[in-house]
Design a protein around this motif. Sequence first.
Motif, PDB file in Angstrom:
ATOM      1  N   LEU A 133      28.354  47.905  45.039  1.00  0.00           N
ATOM      2  CA  LEU A 133      29.267  46.807  45.347  1.00  0.00           C
ATOM      3  C   LEU A 133      30.148  46.555  44.134  1.00  0.00           C
ATOM      4  N   PRO A 134      31.466  46.639  44.274  1.00  0.00           N
ATOM      5  CA  PRO A 134      32.332  46.541  43.093  1.00  0.00           C
ATOM      6  C   PRO A 134      32.376  45.135  42.508  1.00  0.00           C
ATOM      7  N   LEU A 135      32.408  45.076  41.191  1.00  0.00           N
ATOM      8  CA  LEU A 135      32.613  43.810  40.492  1.00  0.00           C
ATOM      9  C   LEU A 135      34.094  43.515  40.290  1.00  0.00           C
ATOM     10  N   GLU A 136      34.907  44.550  40.299  1.00  0.00           N
ATOM     11  CA  GLU A 136      36.342  44.394  40.034  1.00  0.00           C
ATOM     12  C   GLU A 136      37.157  44.920  41.211  1.00  0.00           C
ATOM     13  N   GLY A 137      38.358  44.385  41.316  1.00  0.00           N
ATOM     14  CA  GLY A 137      39.273  44.839  42.359  1.00  0.00           C
ATOM     15  C   GLY A 137      40.173  43.713  42.813  1.00  0.00           C
ATOM     16  N   GLY A 138      41.243  44.064  43.519  1.00  0.00           N
ATOM     17  CA  GLY A 138      42.144  43.052  44.041  1.00  0.00           C
ATOM     18  C   GLY A 138      41.498  42.245  45.154  1.00  0.00           C
ATOM     19  N   TYR A 146      46.123  26.853  46.811  1.00  0.00           N
ATOM     20  CA  TYR A 146      45.946  26.055  45.600  1.00  0.00           C
ATOM     21  C   TYR A 146      44.532  26.103  45.034  1.00  0.00           C
ATOM     22  N   THR A 147      43.577  26.702  45.760  1.00  0.00           N
ATOM     23  CA  THR A 147      42.195  26.739  45.273  1.00  0.00           C
ATOM     24  C   THR A 147      41.610  28.124  45.465  1.00  0.00           C
ATOM     25  N   ALA A 148      40.763  28.556  44.539  1.00  0.00           N
ATOM     26  CA  ALA A 148      40.163  29.887  44.637  1.00  0.00           C
ATOM     27  C   ALA A 148      38.816  29.899  43.931  1.00  0.00           C
ATOM     28  N   TYR A 149      37.949  30.771  44.432  1.00  0.00           N
ATOM     29  CA  TYR A 149      36.667  31.012  43.765  1.00  0.00           C
ATOM     30  C   TYR A 149      36.824  32.152  42.771  1.00  0.00           C
ATOM     31  N   LEU A 150      36.116  32.040  41.665  1.00  0.00           N
ATOM     32  CA  LEU A 150      36.118  33.066  40.629  1.00  0.00           C
ATOM     33  C   LEU A 150      34.673  33.491  40.398  1.00  0.00           C
ATOM     34  N   LYS A 151      34.322  34.664  40.919  1.00  0.00           N
ATOM     35  CA  LYS A 151      32.944  35.143  40.774  1.00  0.00           C
ATOM     36  C   LYS A 151      32.792  35.855  39.442  1.00  0.00           C
ATOM     37  N   ILE A 152      31.855  35.378  38.627  1.00  0.00           N
ATOM     38  CA  ILE A 152      31.714  35.910  37.274  1.00  0.00           C
ATOM     39  C   ILE A 152      30.520  36.857  37.132  1.00  0.00           C
ATOM     40  N   GLU A 183      41.893  37.989  35.892  1.00  0.00           N
ATOM     41  CA  GLU A 183      41.942  37.535  37.288  1.00  0.00           C
ATOM     42  C   GLU A 183      42.315  36.067  37.361  1.00  0.00           C
ATOM     43  N   ALA A 184      41.743  35.249  36.482  1.00  0.00           N
ATOM     44  CA  ALA A 184      42.052  33.816  36.481  1.00  0.00           C
ATOM     45  C   ALA A 184      43.526  33.569  36.169  1.00  0.00           C
ATOM     46  N   ARG A 185      44.068  34.319  35.230  1.00  0.00           N
ATOM     47  CA  ARG A 185      45.499  34.158  34.908  1.00  0.00           C
ATOM     48  C   ARG A 185      46.364  34.544  36.103  1.00  0.00           C
ATOM     49  N   ASP A 186      45.983  35.598  36.783  1.00  0.00           N
ATOM     50  CA  ASP A 186      46.743  36.035  37.949  1.00  0.00           C
ATOM     51  C   ASP A 186      46.682  34.986  39.060  1.00  0.00           C
ATOM     52  N   LEU A 187      45.513  34.419  39.288  1.00  0.00           N
ATOM     53  CA  LEU A 187      45.379  33.375  40.301  1.00  0.00           C
ATOM     54  C   LEU A 187      46.242  32.167  39.949  1.00  0.00           C
ATOM     55  N   ASP A 220      35.631  27.853  27.786  1.00  0.00           N
ATOM     56  CA  ASP A 220      36.642  27.564  26.751  1.00  0.00           C
ATOM     57  C   ASP A 220      37.918  28.357  27.010  1.00  0.00           C
ATOM     58  N   ASP A 221      37.762  29.631  27.293  1.00  0.00           N
ATOM     59  CA  ASP A 221      38.918  30.505  27.527  1.00  0.00           C
ATOM     60  C   ASP A 221      39.631  30.146  28.830  1.00  0.00           C
ATOM     61  N   LEU A 222      38.882  29.848  29.865  1.00  0.00           N
ATOM     62  CA  LEU A 222      39.497  29.479  31.139  1.00  0.00           C
ATOM     63  C   LEU A 222      40.295  28.184  31.009  1.00  0.00           C
ATOM     64  N   ALA A 223      39.780  27.255  30.253  1.00  0.00           N
ATOM     65  CA  ALA A 223      40.448  25.965  30.092  1.00  0.00           C
ATOM     66  C   ALA A 223      41.816  26.103  29.434  1.00  0.00           C
TER      67      ALA A 223
END
Length: 442
Positions: A133-138, A146-152, A183-187, A220-223
């Motif tokens: 199961l891929p961890l990365e991908g579009g 306006y809202t999204a989940y970010l699976k880490i 991914e967070a920056r793109d979102l 910290d980085d996401l903020a």
Amino acid sequence: MNKITVGMVSLGCPKNQVDAEMLLYRLRSEGFAITNDPTQADAVIINTCGFIDDAKQESIDNILEFGALRQAGKLRCLVVTGCLAERYQEEVAAELPEADVVAGIGAHADIGRLIREALGGAHLTLFPDKLALPLEGGRLQSTPAYTAYLKIAEGCSNGCTYCAIPMIRGPYRSREREHILAEARDLAAHGVRELIVIAQDTTRYGEDLYPDYRLADLLDDLAAIDGLRWIRTLYSYPERIDDRLIETVASHENLLPYFDIPIQHMDDIVLRRMNRRTTGAEIRAVIEKIRARIPEAILRTTLIAGFPGESEAAYAKLMDFVVETRFDRLGCFAYSAEEGTPAARLPHQLEEPLKRHRAEMIMERQMVVAAELGQRRIGETLEVLIEGETSEGGYHGRSWMDAPEIDGQVYVRTERRHRPGEFIPVVITGATDYDLIGEEIL
């Protein structure tokens, strides 16, 4: 030549939803057309949940519903994947012949090929290593813009005796921080304002990549990413909520002080039988520490009532804790004996009516707490994220205190027009069991 149209029904948790979004992105890149209306698709994928009995039944019901469309000729291909398919591989394939394809979670790279072959008349099963199961991908984002989940991270290594997740999803695997941040920056660049950080255990993030846990560093980085107004973290286990993590949340305005802490129980004997890594006293200490540093913090938890061997005294201790602690958000579930888990083999299993009664009593008590806490909000001004219109001509949305799907709503009266995704100031004028009522400050 017309493209093959694919629809998706994704069930269960947000982590499963992210998997579905990645799978749809892959299929679109392979030349399939994606539709939001599965009843109009050539092929439908049921991304199942297989965690507890109610979720399993919902998955089966959806398979049967679309299987009926398949048999009626209104659908050309039915694919079953996700947790139920992964967990019950042979049973799903044998007992649900409505499915043309049954594939495990590691088969994402093969789903397109399987659909094309099934459209040619084949019935197929495929169960690669779940770690495929891929961890990365579009992703094709299925949540509002306006809202999204970010699976880490993927999987779980906690080994709670009642839980089948490690069997279904495999061991804990953290994503590289650079990939998460990209991914967070793109979102954010595409309009996401609320980011919801998820994993089976977010506080375990980084243990397999670094010398220690790194959730606080990641937050910290996401903020620091422009455009992210609310960053919410779910599924934080109490044994790893330390001073550093609490201080990180307290130090950034866009890191919401919303602590979702699945504690499950308070009795030490029950906690040990669950293979949890905290005692009741340690759980109390974590909660006290959070509230001392961030008095406005919202605390959410999940509990299990009726675990094997749960005595009347142990249950009373759990109920007393709920009454004393006054969680802002709480869900209590009757214990479900999941096949293959150590807890299902424990002696002193409780009868189903007793388990359900104990869970219901806790939820009844929590409803009283929630109503009291809601009344205390009257007169406060809250920032509300507008999500849609009501039939009465107002709007509904959420405050920072409410995660989507699982928490309450704020119903807003206003003379202005708004679009979903706007943030507006609202003074609270009333409260129901779990929801608030207010007026926009003009």
